[in-house]
Design an enzyme around this catalytic site. Sequence first.
Site, mmCIF file in Angstrom:
data_model
loop_
_atom_site.group_PDB
_atom_site.id
_atom_site.type_symbol
_atom_site.label_atom_id
_atom_site.label_comp_id
_atom_site.label_asym_id
_atom_site.label_seq_id
_atom_site.Cartn_x
_atom_site.Cartn_y
_atom_site.Cartn_z
ATOM 1 N N ASN A 303 5.227 -15.679 12.993
ATOM 2 C CA ASN A 303 6.675 -15.511 13.030
ATOM 3 C C ASN A 303 7.392 -16.859 13.084
ATOM 4 O OD1 ASN A 303 6.586 -12.688 12.974
ATOM 5 N ND2 ASN A 303 6.377 -12.548 15.184
ATOM 6 N N HIS A 352 1.039 -10.840 18.756
ATOM 7 C CA HIS A 352 1.516 -9.796 19.666
ATOM 8 C C HIS A 352 0.599 -9.698 20.880
ATOM 9 C CE1 HIS A 352 4.108 -7.535 16.462
ATOM 10 N NE2 HIS A 352 4.484 -8.779 16.674
ATOM 11 N N TYR A 361 -0.894 -10.487 10.358
ATOM 12 C CA TYR A 361 -0.237 -11.737 10.742
ATOM 13 C C TYR A 361 -1.103 -12.951 10.418
ATOM 14 C CZ TYR A 361 3.391 -9.083 13.135
ATOM 15 O OH TYR A 361 4.434 -8.237 13.401
ATOM 16 N N ARG A 415 -1.697 -2.829 12.921
ATOM 17 C CA ARG A 415 -1.000 -1.606 12.513
ATOM 18 C C ARG A 415 -0.855 -1.511 11.001
ATOM 19 N NH1 ARG A 415 3.320 -5.062 13.841
ATOM 20 N NH2 ARG A 415 5.107 -4.922 12.412
ATOM 21 N N GLU A 497 -2.319 -2.053 17.858
ATOM 22 C CA GLU A 497 -0.983 -1.570 18.178
ATOM 23 C C GLU A 497 -0.461 -0.561 17.152
ATOM 24 O OE1 GLU A 497 1.563 -4.989 18.029
ATOM 25 O OE2 GLU A 497 1.435 -5.167 15.859
ATOM 26 N N GLU A 531 -10.102 11.581 9.603
ATOM 27 C CA GLU A 531 -10.045 12.270 10.885
ATOM 28 C C GLU A 531 -10.075 11.167 11.942
ATOM 29 O OE1 GLU A 531 -13.318 14.994 10.822
ATOM 30 O OE2 GLU A 531 -12.290 16.383 9.484
ATOM 31 N N ASP A 533 -10.154 10.968 15.041
ATOM 32 C CA ASP A 533 -11.050 11.049 16.193
ATOM 33 C C ASP A 533 -12.492 10.800 15.763
ATOM 34 O OD1 ASP A 533 -11.152 13.365 14.693
ATOM 35 O OD2 ASP A 533 -11.368 14.710 16.403
#
Length: 803
Positions: A303, A352, A361, A415, A497, A531, A533
Amino acid sequence: MKRILTLGIVLLTVNSLLPAQEITFSETKFNWGTVREQDGNVSHDFRFVNTGDKPLTIKNIITGCGCTSSEWTEKAYQPGEEGIIRLVYHPQGRTENDINLVAEIYTNRAAKGVVTLEMAGEIKREAPSYSSRYNPANGKRSQSPTYIPQDEYEQILERIREELYAKTTTQQADRATEKLLRSMLPEGKWSDLDYACFFRTNWEPVEHLKRLVTIAASYTDKQSRYYGNEVLYNAIRDALQYWVKQDPTCFNWWYNQISVPQTQASLLALMDAGQKKLPSEIRMPILKAMGERSDPRKWTGANKMDIAIHHLIRGCLLKNDSIVRVNADEIFYPVQIVANEGIQEDLSYHQHGPQLYIGGYGTVFVDNIVRMGNILNGTKYAMNPEKLTLFSNFIRNTYFNVFRSRYLDFSVTGRGVSRKGTLDYGDCAALFRNLQALDAKHAGEYADIARRFLTQEASYQRSDKNTMYHCSDYMLHNRQNYDFSVRTSSTRTNKTESGNGENLYGTYMSDGATNIRVNGNEYADIFPVWEWDRIPGTTLPAGEKRNPIDWGSKGTCTFTGGVSDGKYGVMTFKMDDYGVKAQKSWFMFDNEVVCLGSGIGSNVPTDIVTTVNQCHLDGNVWINTGKALRQATQGEFAFEQAPQWIWHDSIAYLFPQGNNIKLKMDRQKGNWAKINFNYPATEISMPIFNLVINHGQSPRNASYAYIVVPGINHPEKMKTYSCRHLKIERNDTEIQAVNNRKSGILQIVFFKPGTFDNEEIKVKALKPCVVQIKKSKGKVTDMQIADPQNQEKLKPGVDVIIL
């Protein structure tokens, strides 16, 4: 004309077992059918009831794009009270043909989860008619003067322009410019952009500036047929006047402080070389806003660099040495070993908080350094040699090693895993060209990596190595024929995240996730049908779990880590989360990875499942039961007796322990909106290979063992393969150990102080630790020790003794 469609609601009965607050809808999906653009807005009323026993409030409604708005009454709905949420779709000027939208309803309901409403339909449009105000045929091309930069500011700006021109061919840029000018309205805007859009990602107004960059490239590129064309200048001027007047802002700081000013910097750098300069009443407010709305000194990592870049360009435009020098320093400041966000001492990368982000990032960091390193090279603002050496070390020994061919390891991209195309980086041709110029000493190595990206020859010039990234709870095992990695989390590191509506179901991505790659594309864009899980490598309760906290949270494990000698390694993870306990370890050798689990227990009344792999189904699947070898067809298989091995897509999975193996080979359905709120809810399906070990409900002291053998390119080769050189010495709650007699390597995980004795060697550990011992001709030649609790540096002969 406004059309309102409503449906009746089934009245619901409140009983004595109600939750504190609960919102119950009569429907959560609606299809408008065909919507005619010229008829204007359409809306639908979703009716609900508070089926709890306390007042219900609607806190917020987030819609899937700026084309959708919501209406509701801000009040407390008493138990049993009905309400309406109206969702309105605005079809005018949109480009999509199908409506697949999602709205998220945030309330004070006791369950705390988000309720999702879905809307679908198709749009019928009339052919648009465009104004001829910005017809480039009404202007003419100017003569191209000879340009020689007069100082380093102009030299830097010229390099930025050359970079922008090189992003596409002149012919392609001119065609794009023609299309944009035909569709621009007289007031200097485009009808298909929502300038009031408030969405936090895919924010539409910034596209206005990006389009102007395209037009400005045609206006200022001497190779363009529209160089110096006054119609293009007028369009740019009018569109910038419109922007300055509207001054759009986004709820996501990133657009306001990075995306918008960076795009403005590119645009102004281009126009600085134009035949006609922008008037000061347009240029100066933009430069002023660029200077006031962000400060790189307040940020870290990628950033910081992103913000500093547009400030540096601003300084060049103003010919201000102080601005340029300060921001050049800020750009290269992250090229150092840090304890917070940025390059870690083990050469992993964090953003983060203590969160692994080699992709995402980390990619921004790499792209920015390579880009600005070349642009500033040879000037007084250039990166110093010490920083170049560190950057070269990071990119060659970490960054490119998380790729197989051109595909990224999904566990290092944060993410961003929920974004389309996030793992496929293409050929990165410009990146490699710039790297070879910036770091000429290693040009040959970059050329080899570039070939892997371009040709997708995943094994080309691939070296064997193993790296334990202790700062990030991540082990990476590179081999010429395959790559394998393990990602965990601890009280020292953050889990993967979610945020801005992204990675909504990635809760378990840091709980022992493994990437098993031969070709590289085994997981590319699989995520909407995954899936969640059943993430490869994990041991979890059945049932997907939405990420409960945005922007990451610390792990719960205090015992995870590994040991490596640079070629071989072992990693362990003592899990205690989600109501599940498990002791998991991965033993990594030349041709195999042995995966062990012990002490598996749960107080959750659902099946506990260890996922061996969940990847694209690519080609045939073969199963050897010990009695017969057969090709499997699509469907689901449960084995009363574990097969000896299962082969799929150049990977064999061996099962030396008689676990309850389940295999599913079928099309799995899903949509991008489920995992990333910024995408439509269009259903997609893919054929998936889904292989798990089911430990049953509420297991007590369960265990598993499987061996991954990548690089077996045909099941026939399994006839000559033998794993007799591998011996699982122990797999219990005190010790897990594997002996590779071929390599002379013994790997041991001591979960508590104890003694390992296999009658060939006796090893005593005075503290919990991970040990790797290498023997040659019966003698110990090397011993590596690590403390998975990261509390101290253990010593051979002191903390671990060979008796």
